[in-house]
Design a protein around this motif. Structure first.
Motif, short mmCIF file in Angstrom:
data_model
loop_
_atom_site.label_atom_id
_atom_site.label_comp_id
_atom_site.label_asym_id
_atom_site.label_seq_id
_atom_site.Cartn_x
_atom_site.Cartn_y
_atom_site.Cartn_z
N ASP A 66 0.59 -1.34 -0.11
CA ASP A 66 0.06 -0.03 0.03
C ASP A 66 1.01 1.09 0.00
O ASP A 66 1.59 1.49 1.16
CB ASP A 66 -0.86 0.12 1.24
CG ASP A 66 -1.96 1.15 1.12
OD1 ASP A 66 -1.83 2.02 0.32
OD2 ASP A 66 -2.90 1.15 2.02
N LEU A 67 1.20 1.95 -1.01
CA LEU A 67 1.62 3.28 -1.21
C LEU A 67 0.92 4.37 -1.16
O LEU A 67 1.35 5.60 -1.02
CB LEU A 67 2.42 3.29 -2.58
CG LEU A 67 3.59 1.89 -2.77
CD1 LEU A 67 4.15 2.11 -4.30
CD2 LEU A 67 4.59 1.87 -1.69
N SER A 71 -0.29 10.02 1.12
CA SER A 71 -1.29 10.87 0.69
C SER A 71 -2.70 10.91 1.54
O SER A 71 -3.48 11.99 1.83
CB SER A 71 -1.89 10.78 -0.71
OG SER A 71 -2.37 9.49 -1.16
N THR A 72 -2.83 9.69 2.21
CA THR A 72 -4.01 9.59 3.22
C THR A 72 -3.60 10.51 4.47
O THR A 72 -4.74 10.91 4.83
CB THR A 72 -4.42 8.38 3.45
OG1 THR A 72 -4.41 7.50 2.25
CG2 THR A 72 -5.52 8.08 4.32
N VAL A 73 -2.41 10.47 4.70
CA VAL A 73 -2.12 11.30 5.96
C VAL A 73 -2.53 12.57 5.77
O VAL A 73 -3.04 13.30 6.55
CB VAL A 73 -0.55 10.93 6.26
CG1 VAL A 73 0.07 11.76 7.59
CG2 VAL A 73 -0.25 9.45 6.87
N GLY A 74 -2.01 13.22 4.55
CA GLY A 74 -2.24 14.60 4.32
C GLY A 74 -3.71 14.93 4.19
O GLY A 74 -4.16 15.84 4.62
N LEU A 125 -0.12 2.80 -5.94
CA LEU A 125 0.69 4.26 -6.21
C LEU A 125 -0.26 4.95 -6.95
O LEU A 125 0.05 6.48 -7.16
CB LEU A 125 2.00 3.69 -7.33
CG LEU A 125 2.84 4.70 -7.89
CD1 LEU A 125 3.58 5.41 -6.73
CD2 LEU A 125 3.77 4.09 -8.77
N ALA A 126 -1.10 4.68 -7.87
CA ALA A 126 -1.88 5.55 -8.72
C ALA A 126 -2.82 6.25 -7.49
O ALA A 126 -3.18 7.45 -7.63
CB ALA A 126 -2.91 4.71 -9.74
N THR A 127 -3.48 5.42 -6.59
CA THR A 127 -4.09 5.89 -5.51
C THR A 127 -3.44 7.25 -4.77
O THR A 127 -4.14 8.25 -4.47
CB THR A 127 -4.66 4.99 -4.80
OG1 THR A 127 -5.36 4.02 -5.29
CG2 THR A 127 -5.67 5.37 -3.59
N ASN A 128 -2.17 6.95 -4.68
CA ASN A 128 -1.49 7.94 -3.89
C ASN A 128 -1.69 9.25 -4.48
O ASN A 128 -1.63 10.25 -4.03
CB ASN A 128 -0.07 7.41 -3.75
CG ASN A 128 0.75 8.67 -3.00
OD1 ASN A 128 0.17 8.62 -1.53
ND2 ASN A 128 1.84 8.90 -3.25
N GLY A 247 6.69 11.17 3.02
CA GLY A 247 7.83 10.61 3.26
C GLY A 247 7.66 9.24 3.57
O GLY A 247 8.36 8.26 3.46
N TYR A 248 6.27 8.63 4.13
CA TYR A 248 6.00 7.63 4.53
C TYR A 248 5.78 6.51 3.39
O TYR A 248 5.83 5.29 3.49
CB TYR A 248 4.79 7.47 5.49
CG TYR A 248 5.10 8.34 6.78
CD1 TYR A 248 6.18 8.27 7.47
CD2 TYR A 248 3.68 9.18 7.37
CE1 TYR A 248 6.07 8.95 8.64
CE2 TYR A 248 3.85 9.34 8.68
CZ TYR A 248 4.97 9.46 9.10
OH TYR A 248 5.14 10.13 10.21
N VAL A 249 5.60 7.02 2.22
CA VAL A 249 5.21 6.20 1.23
C VAL A 249 6.05 4.95 0.85
O VAL A 249 5.87 3.93 0.73
CB VAL A 249 5.19 7.06 -0.38
CG1 VAL A 249 5.03 6.17 -1.49
CG2 VAL A 249 4.16 7.95 0.07
N PHE A 250 7.62 5.29 1.08
CA PHE A 250 8.77 4.23 0.94
C PHE A 250 9.25 4.05 2.44
O PHE A 250 9.79 2.90 2.33
CB PHE A 250 9.74 4.97 -0.23
CG PHE A 250 9.12 4.71 -1.47
CD1 PHE A 250 8.96 3.42 -1.99
CD2 PHE A 250 9.08 6.25 -2.04
CE1 PHE A 250 8.27 3.70 -3.45
CE2 PHE A 250 8.55 5.90 -3.47
CZ PHE A 250 8.28 4.83 -4.21
N GLN A 251 9.34 4.97 3.37
CA GLN A 251 9.89 4.64 4.83
C GLN A 251 9.04 3.56 5.20
O GLN A 251 9.66 2.70 5.85
CB GLN A 251 9.66 5.90 5.71
CG GLN A 251 10.61 6.96 5.26
CD GLN A 251 10.37 8.26 6.07
OE1 GLN A 251 9.62 8.40 6.45
NE2 GLN A 251 11.42 9.34 5.90
#
Length: 324
Positions: A66-67, A71-74, A125-128, A247-251
C-alpha cells in the motif's frame, strides 16, 4: 538452537538496532543521546512511522503493498483543517470523518486489487497521486490554499497530541498498535488467514480462507492507520497540509522489510517491525546528535534495506536447510 534463532524474522532487526544504538551511544554520549530527552526524541520519530508501518506489515505478510498511505495522512489533516477552520465544524465529528475517509481509501484500494488482479504496487501508487491531487484540488477550490490551521479542542489535543515532558501521545498509540497487531497476527484465526493468504494463495483458497476479504480488510486497516497519523500530526502541529506523510510512502515498506517481513509475503512479525521503526528513530536522532548532515539518514536506511533483503533471503534458506 542456532537455526531456531535465525528462523525468527526479527533477529536481523534486533542485531542492527543494538549495533546502531551502541554506535551512537558511544560517539554521542557527551551530547545527550542516551539521556531521557535523547531517548524520547527517537521514540517520538519512531512512533508515528510505526503506527503506519504495523498495518502495512500485516498487508505485506498477506502479499500486498500500500503506497497510498502518504497521501492519506495529508488528506486526513486537511479534512480536519477545512472542516474546523473553514466551515467551523466541531473537532470530534471531523476526526470521525477523517478516519472514515482513510477507511474508504483503503476499501477502494482493496476492491480494485481483488476485483482486477492488478498488482497492488501499481494500484496504490496511482491512488497515492489521485488522493493527494484531489486533496490539493478540493482545498484550493474551497479555501484557495493547500495548508491551513486547525481549530482543535483541549480534549482532542490531550488524546492525540498530549505530552508527558518531551514524550508525545503518539508513543502510546504506537505501543497500543503493536500490542493489537501482535495479538491479531499470533493469537487469532484472522492472523492465520493473513499468513496463509501471503504464503500460498491457491492453497489458502482451497482451505476455505476468504483471501479477498482478508486483503480488503487489511487495506482498510492501513487507510485507518494513515488517517490516524494525519490527525495526530495535524493536531500536534495545529495545521493541516496536503503533503503531510509523503515520506512514509517508501519509509514504511522499508522498515517493514528491515523488520524481517518477506517481500513475497507469508513471513514476518509485528515485533520485528517495531524494532525496525525504533532503529529508524535511532538513526535519525543519532545523526542529529553527531552534528552530521541529515542527508546521511538516507544512506543508512538504504544500506540497511539492502542488508535486510540479502539477510532475509540467506537466513530463510539456512533455516529451511535445518541449520546445515
Amino acid at each position: 538452537m542456532t537455526a531456531k534463532l535465525f528462523r525468527r524474522p526479527e533477529t536481523g532487526a534486533v542485531a542492527a538496532f543494538l549495533l546502531t544504538y551502541i554506535f551512537f551511544a558511544v560517539f554521542t554520549y557527551s551530547n545527550g543521546f542516551v539521556s531521557w530527552n535523547g531517548t524520547v526524541g527517537w521514540m517520538n520519530l519512531a512512533a508515528e512511522l510505526g503506527l503506519v508501518a504495523i498495518p502495512v506489515a500485516l498487508l505485506m505478510i498477506a502479499g500486498e503493498f500500500d503506497l497510498s498511505i502518504g497521501s492519506t495522512v495529508g488528506m486526513a489533516s486537511m479534512v480536519l483543517a477545512i472542516g474546523t477552520s473553514h466551515f467551523g465544524a466541531p473537532i470530534w465529528p471531523m476526526i470521525a470523518l477523517a478516519l472514515a475517509a482513510g477507511v474508504v481509501v483503503g476499501l477502494v484500494n482493496g476492491i480494485v486489487v481483488v476485483r482486477t488482479g492488478l498488482p497492488s504496487f501499481i494500484v496504490t501508487l496511482a491512488t497515492n497521486f489521485i488522493v493527494i491531487g484531489g486533496t490539493m484540488g478540493v482545498a484550493r477550490l474551497l479555501t484557495n490554499v493547500t495548508s491551513m490551521s486547525i481549530a482543535t479542542s483541549p480534549s482532542a489535543r490531550a488524546v492525540f497530541a498530549g505530552r508527558w515532558e518531551q514524550a508525545n501521545a503518539s508513543i502510546v498509540w504506537w505501543l497500543a498498535a503493536a500490542l493489537i497487531g501482535t495479538w491479531v497476527l499470533g493469537r487469532t484465526v484472522f492472523g492465520n488467514w493473513i499468513y496463509a493468504t501471503g504464503g500460498n494463495l491457491t492453497a489458502a483458497r482451497g482451505a476455505g480462507v476468504p483471501v479477498e476479504r482478508v486483503k480488503v480488510l487489511l487495506f482498510m486497516a492501513t487507510g485507518f492507520a494513515a488517517a490516524l497519523v494525519g490527525i495526530i500530526q495535524g493536531i500536534q502541529w495545529n495545521s493541516g497540509n496536503a503533503t503531510y506523510g509523503m515520506g512514509y510512502v517508501f519509509q514504511a515498506p522499508i522498515v517493514v522489510v528491515i523488520g524481517g517481513v518477506l517481500l513475497g509475503g507469508g513471513y514476518g512479525t509485528v515485533g520485528g517491525v517495531v524494532v525496525a521503526t525504533a532503529l529508524f528513530g535511532v538513526i535519525s536522532t543519532g545523526i542529529f546528535y553527531t552534528g552530521w548532515s541529515t542527508d546521511w539518514i538516507q544512506l543508512f536506511l538504504g544500506a540497511l534495506l539492502g542488508a535486510a533483503v540479502l539477510a532475509n533471503s540467506y537466513v530463510r534458506k539456512f533455516a529451511m536447510s535445518g541449520g546445515r
